[in-house]
Design an enzyme around this catalytic site. Structure first.
Site, PDB file in Angstrom:
ATOM      1  N   MET A  30      51.161  26.047  44.956  1.00 54.09           N
ATOM      2  CA  MET A  30      50.856  26.717  43.691  1.00 54.09           C
ATOM      3  C   MET A  30      51.798  27.913  43.521  1.00 54.09           C
ATOM      4  SD  MET A  30      46.877  26.251  42.920  1.00 54.09           S
ATOM      5  CE  MET A  30      46.233  27.682  43.727  1.00 54.09           C
ATOM      6  N   LEU A  33      55.206  31.694  47.160  1.00 51.58           N
ATOM      7  CA  LEU A  33      55.534  31.135  48.476  1.00 51.58           C
ATOM      8  C   LEU A  33      55.725  32.225  49.533  1.00 51.58           C
ATOM      9  CD1 LEU A  33      58.133  28.401  47.393  1.00 51.58           C
ATOM     10  CD2 LEU A  33      55.643  28.244  47.519  1.00 51.58           C
ATOM     11  N   HIS A  37      54.469  28.503  53.667  1.00 49.92           N
ATOM     12  CA  HIS A  37      55.041  27.409  52.867  1.00 49.92           C
ATOM     13  C   HIS A  37      56.430  27.037  53.389  1.00 49.92           C
ATOM     14  CE1 HIS A  37      52.391  29.443  49.785  1.00 49.92           C
ATOM     15  NE2 HIS A  37      51.983  28.196  49.678  1.00 49.92           N
ATOM     16  N   GLN A 148      47.647  24.126  58.121  1.00 47.04           N
ATOM     17  CA  GLN A 148      46.332  24.137  58.785  1.00 47.04           C
ATOM     18  C   GLN A 148      45.451  25.282  58.308  1.00 47.04           C
ATOM     19  OE1 GLN A 148      46.257  23.951  63.136  1.00 47.04           O
ATOM     20  NE2 GLN A 148      44.292  25.026  63.063  1.00 47.04           N
ATOM     21  N   GLN A 153      40.842  21.675  53.165  1.00 46.01           N
ATOM     22  CA  GLN A 153      41.685  20.980  52.181  1.00 46.01           C
ATOM     23  C   GLN A 153      42.450  19.836  52.850  1.00 46.01           C
ATOM     24  OE1 GLN A 153      44.063  22.978  49.052  1.00 46.01           O
ATOM     25  NE2 GLN A 153      45.773  22.775  50.431  1.00 46.01           N
ATOM     26  N   ARG A 187      47.078  35.351  48.977  1.00 42.67           N
ATOM     27  CA  ARG A 187      46.052  36.337  48.622  1.00 42.67           C
ATOM     28  C   ARG A 187      46.188  37.660  49.362  1.00 42.67           C
ATOM     29  NH1 ARG A 187      40.543  33.891  47.281  1.00 42.67           N
ATOM     30  NH2 ARG A 187      41.122  31.980  46.232  1.00 42.67           N
TER      31      ARG A 187
HETATM   32  O1  PAF Z   1      47.104  24.675  48.875  1.00 44.42           O
HETATM   33  C1  PAF Z   1      47.490  24.773  47.695  1.00 44.42           C
HETATM   34  O2  PAF Z   1      48.380  25.558  47.364  1.00 44.42           O
HETATM   35  C2  PAF Z   1      46.830  23.912  46.637  1.00 44.42           C
HETATM   36  O3  PAF Z   1      45.476  23.751  46.859  1.00 44.42           O
HETATM   37  C3  PAF Z   1      47.523  22.545  46.424  1.00 44.42           C
HETATM   38  C4  PAF Z   1      47.418  21.663  47.666  1.00 44.42           C
HETATM   39  C5  PAF Z   1      48.982  22.757  46.079  1.00 44.42           C
HETATM   40  C6  PAF Z   1      46.859  21.801  45.267  1.00 44.42           C
HETATM   41  O4  PAF Z   1      46.936  22.527  44.084  1.00 44.42           O
END
Ligand code: PAF
Length: 296
Positions: A30, A33, A37, A148, A153, A187
């Protein structure tokens, strides 16, 4: 590095790569970064010939009380980080193209959606699973890279991939941490200086749990209560949950078993942070290998 706003153009470029027998690695994000990421992107670049990163702030995963408008969007910086980390294609769709009107189809990974973070963020994982399913259909990667830190998720996406026969492998890479142990998260930018210091208590509580287990403690409730005691010492901290669960079905465990997940969600001031460890995966600092999640 090429930027695509429409799936038709991205598809055409990816089809060409597939014809040339290039392996495609995909990192959905999203934006905002950070090194977490980038570690996924770099892993994808090491293991594939083409790396695709999507940047899409997904409205379907924000609850009515969560302010999507406040989500950080430092696009220029994100693009420059991607360029420097070996990304080939960026996919930057807008909400209208991802959720055309009328829109009716959502993915619900039953049983896993409602627990842990799902219990306090209803609908969140339905939104995550839906957008990831859509992105997988659009990108059709060989390997999907997840972090992780968002363990629930990852479990949900891995289950969805297995249940719905998506032809993709999943790699769940270890959480990247600051030197003092704080897990990297977009965050963290919301934390004040004092809150930033207090936030270390999440990783400290997980380390305490690991130490108790190393010393022979196997009762989940005892471990949880010691973690809660430690966290409660910080006045800015409010615990959403502290759980010890099976990594496959996310159900609470009474006794510790190898490979179970210890997961935390704690509000530090107004910022909700999550963190976790997988028991017997090794200490944070030594974690380099993908996490041994089921189906992965
Ligand atoms: O982890 C994230 O940034 C989001 O939940 C994802 C996997 C890109 C889905 O929007």
């Amino acid at each position: 590095m090429k930027i695509f706003y429409s799936f038709e153009k991205l598809n055409a470029a990816l089809n060409k790569r597939r014809q040339d027998k290039k392996r495609i690695g995909f990192v959905p994000t999203m934006g905002a970064l950070h090194m977490g990421h980038l570690s996924l992107i770099k892993q994808a670049a090491r293991e594939n010939n083409t790396v695709v990163v999507s940047i899409f702030v997904n409205p379907a995963q924000f609850g009515p009380k969560e302010d999507m408008k406040k989500y950080p969007r430092p696009l220029k910086n994100d693009l420059s980080l991607c360029r420097r980390s070996g990304v080939d294609f960026i996919f930057l769709p807008d909400s209208k193209s991802m959720y055309p009107r009328p829109y009716s189809t959502f993915v619900n990974v039953e049983g896993l959606n409602e627990v842990l973070c799902g219990s306090v963020r209803p609908g969140h994982f339905r939104g995550v699973a839906t957008v990831v399913a859509k992105l997988l259909n659009i990108v059709r990667p060989d390997v999907l890279y997840l972090g992780q830190k968002d363990a629930q998720q990852a479990v949900i996406i891995a289950r969805m991939i297995n249940d719905l026969n998506f032809p993709v492998r999943v790699k769940v890479m270890p959480t990247i941490r600051e030197n003092d142990g704080l897990a990297l998260s977009s965050r963290n930018a919301y934390l004040s200086g004092k809150e930033r210091n207090d936030a270390v208590v999440l990783s400290k509580a997980l380390l305490l749990a690991q130490t108790l287990i190393d010393n022979g403690q196997r009762q989940a409730d005892r471990i949880i209560s010691r973690m809660k005691q430690l966290i409660s010492k910080k006045r800015s901290a409010r615990i959403d949950y502290a759980g010890i669960v099976d990594l496959e079905n996310l159900m609470p465990l009474k006794k510790i078993k190898p490979g179970c997940l210890i997961a935390l969600a704690v509000k530090i001031g107004k910022t909700r942070l999550i963190d976790n460890v997988v028991v017997n995966q090794g200490r944070f600092s030594k974690q380099r290998k993908p996490c041994p999640f089921k189906y992965v």
